[in-house]
Design an enzyme around this catalytic site. Sequence first.
Site, PDB file in Angstrom:
ATOM      1  N   ALA A  48       8.208  14.402  -4.897  1.00 34.90           N
ATOM      2  CA  ALA A  48       8.428  13.841  -3.568  1.00 34.90           C
ATOM      3  C   ALA A  48       8.205  14.875  -2.474  1.00 34.90           C
ATOM      4  O   ALA A  48       8.400  16.075  -2.676  1.00 34.90           O
ATOM      5  CB  ALA A  48       9.839  13.284  -3.467  1.00 34.90           C
ATOM      6  N   ALA A 106     -30.004 -18.567  19.279  1.00 37.59           N
ATOM      7  CA  ALA A 106     -29.042 -17.496  19.562  1.00 37.59           C
ATOM      8  C   ALA A 106     -29.412 -16.750  20.833  1.00 37.59           C
ATOM      9  O   ALA A 106     -29.186 -15.546  20.960  1.00 37.59           O
ATOM     10  CB  ALA A 106     -28.979 -16.528  18.381  1.00 37.59           C
ATOM     11  N   ASN A 157      -5.164  20.269   3.431  1.00 35.51           N
ATOM     12  CA  ASN A 157      -6.603  20.263   3.202  1.00 35.51           C
ATOM     13  C   ASN A 157      -7.429  20.808   4.354  1.00 35.51           C
ATOM     14  O   ASN A 157      -8.630  20.988   4.219  1.00 35.51           O
ATOM     15  CB  ASN A 157      -7.066  18.843   2.888  1.00 35.51           C
ATOM     16  CG  ASN A 157      -6.707  17.856   3.987  1.00 35.51           C
ATOM     17  OD1 ASN A 157      -5.773  18.062   4.743  1.00 35.51           O
ATOM     18  ND2 ASN A 157      -7.447  16.763   4.064  1.00 35.51           N
ATOM     19  N   ASN A 183     -17.443 -22.088  22.496  1.00 38.33           N
ATOM     20  CA  ASN A 183     -17.934 -21.686  23.810  1.00 38.33           C
ATOM     21  C   ASN A 183     -17.024 -20.700  24.515  1.00 38.33           C
ATOM     22  O   ASN A 183     -17.429 -20.053  25.472  1.00 38.33           O
ATOM     23  CB  ASN A 183     -18.130 -22.927  24.681  1.00 38.33           C
ATOM     24  CG  ASN A 183     -19.231 -23.818  24.160  1.00 38.33           C
ATOM     25  OD1 ASN A 183     -20.336 -23.346  23.908  1.00 38.33           O
ATOM     26  ND2 ASN A 183     -18.940 -25.087  23.967  1.00 38.33           N
ATOM     27  N   ARG A 188     -18.724 -18.047  29.107  1.00 42.07           N
ATOM     28  CA  ARG A 188     -17.326 -18.476  29.029  1.00 42.07           C
ATOM     29  C   ARG A 188     -16.498 -17.627  28.065  1.00 42.07           C
ATOM     30  O   ARG A 188     -15.279 -17.702  28.061  1.00 42.07           O
ATOM     31  CB  ARG A 188     -17.252 -19.954  28.637  1.00 42.07           C
ATOM     32  CG  ARG A 188     -17.503 -20.895  29.803  1.00 42.07           C
ATOM     33  CD  ARG A 188     -17.369 -22.337  29.394  1.00 42.07           C
ATOM     34  NE  ARG A 188     -18.564 -22.811  28.699  1.00 42.07           N
ATOM     35  CZ  ARG A 188     -18.669 -24.022  28.148  1.00 42.07           C
ATOM     36  NH1 ARG A 188     -17.645 -24.863  28.200  1.00 42.07           N
ATOM     37  NH2 ARG A 188     -19.779 -24.392  27.553  1.00 42.07           N
ATOM     38  N   ALA A 223      10.650  23.208  -7.260  1.00 42.53           N
ATOM     39  CA  ALA A 223      10.838  22.590  -5.942  1.00 42.53           C
ATOM     40  C   ALA A 223      10.564  23.596  -4.836  1.00 42.53           C
ATOM     41  O   ALA A 223      10.879  24.785  -4.969  1.00 42.53           O
ATOM     42  CB  ALA A 223      12.252  22.042  -5.822  1.00 42.53           C
ATOM     43  N   SER A 226       9.310  18.765  -6.299  1.00 47.74           N
ATOM     44  CA  SER A 226       9.393  18.189  -4.962  1.00 47.74           C
ATOM     45  C   SER A 226       9.118  19.230  -3.888  1.00 47.74           C
ATOM     46  O   SER A 226       9.328  20.432  -4.095  1.00 47.74           O
ATOM     47  CB  SER A 226      10.787  17.587  -4.737  1.00 47.74           C
ATOM     48  OG  SER A 226      11.010  16.519  -5.626  1.00 47.74           O
TER      49      SER A 226
END
Length: 487
Positions: free
Chosen positions: A389, A13, A395, A237, A19, A432, A414
Site C-alpha cells: 500500500a 452534409a 517515473n 437541427n 441552430r 516498509a 508498504s
Amino acid sequence: MSASTRPSVIVLAAGAGTRMKSEKPKVLHAIGGRSMLAHAIRAARGVDPEQVAVVVRHQRDRVVEHALATDADILIADQDEIPGTGRAVQAGLEALEAAGVTEGTVLVTSGDTPLMTGEALRRLAEDHTSSGNKVTVLTAVVEDASGYGRVVRGEGGEVLAIVEHKDATEQQRAIREFNGGVYAFDIAALRDALAKVTTDNAQGEMYLTDVLGLTREAGGRVAASVVEDERQVEGANDRVQLASLGKEMNRRTVEAAMRGGATVVDPATTWIDDTVTIGQDVTILPNTQLQGTTTIADGATVGPDTTLTNVEVGEGAQVIRTHGSDAVLGAGASVGPFAYLRPGTRLGARGKIGTFVETKNAEIGEGSKVPHLSYVGDATIGRESNIGAASVFVNYDGVNKHRTTIGDHVRMGSDNMYVAPVTVGDGAYSGAGTVIRKDVPAGALALTVASQRNLEGWVRDNRPGTAAAEAAAQADGAADAQSEAQN
C-alpha cells in the site's frame, strides 16, 4: 441485391446547421460514439452500394477530413454557391457520374438522421425497383405531423405532392403521413428533372421536392414507402433534438445488449456507445458509461459508477467505481473501487488494481496485485507479485520519463518509492518505507534503515499547555503511580 442492381447513395452534409449554435459543423456532432455523419455513412454502406457520395460545403475541409477518416472509399462532392437540396443532390449525382455510375437507383439521405439504418434504406431501394417507380419517398406516419411536409396521395396511392405545413390547408394538415426527407430516384429521371429545377422561389433555392412534380409531368411514377420506425427519419437541427435522438439511440443500444444476454440493472442510468461490444452473462450496474471501442467479455461485471473508454475487459473480470481509458484487463481481473486506469494499462489474468490506485503505461502480470493507494506509472510488474500500500513509481525526473521493472513472485512492503529507472529481481522482498534507488537482486531484501530515536519529554518541553502535553503528563503520572504500587 445483385451486383447489377446495387444502388448508389448520396449523403447530404453541406449545411451549416446554425441552430446548433456551434463552431462545429452540425453533421460532426456525435451521439452513441459516432458523429451523425458517420452514422449516415454506416447506414449507406448497409445497402452494399455501388458508390457513396458525400456532399459538402460548410467548413468543407473539416467535414471532408472526418468523412474520409470514417470511410476512405467515399466520393466527395462539392456544392457550389447555388443553395438548396436540389443543387446538393445535383452535385452528388455529378460525382457519381464521374465515377462511372450513370444509371440505376440512387438513394438520397441526410447527414443529420443518425437513427437511419442500412436495413431501412435497403427496403426503400427494393420497394422502389420492384414497383417500377421513378421516385420513391420514404415517409412515416405519426399521430401529430405538425411542422412536417405532408404527403398528399392520389386514389391509386401514388404521391401527388408534398406540402409544407405552413402552406397546407386544414384538410392537408390532418394528414398523418409526412416526408422523411429520404428518397430513391431513377438516376436518368433525376438527372432530367434536376436540369429543370430553378431557384425561382421565395428562398432562391433549388428544392429537391420540385423533382417530384417534374417527374410526374414527364410521366414517371412517384410513390412512397412507409418506414415503421418514424425516428429513423428524424433529424437533429439543434442540441435539444440531438439529445433526444441520443437518448433514443442509447435506449436501443442498451436493449440490444440485454437481448444479447447482458443484465443491465438500471437502463435509465446506463449509457453504451453504438461502438461497444458486450458479451453474454455480463452484469452492468447503475451509473455506468461504456464508450468508444470498449469490449466486455462474457461473465464480466462493470459498475456501479464506472466510465470506460476504449477498454478491453476480460472474461469474468470485475470493474467497480473506476474511470479508465485505453486499457486491457485480463480474465478474472479485479479493478477498483476508485481506480484510475490511464492509457497503456495492461492487467493480466487474475490481477488486481485496487482502491485509489492510478496506473499509466503499466504492464501488470498475471496474478499480480496493486491493492491500495498507489501510483504505478511506466512500469512492468511480473507474475504473482504484490505491491504494498501507498507505493509510488517515481517515473519522472523533471525532464524524461523512466521505467521500473518488477520481477515475478516479488513481495514489496508498504510506502515504497521506486526511483526509476530501477529493476527488482524475481522473488525479492522490501521493507516498509523503502526508497529503492538502485537495482534489487533476485531473492534479496531491500531496506532503507535508520535508527529510531525517542526524545523523552519533548512534548512537555516544546508543546506546554497543549492537550498532547496534558495527556502525556497523565500517562507519566499513571506510570509513576503503578511503579510505586509495585514497590
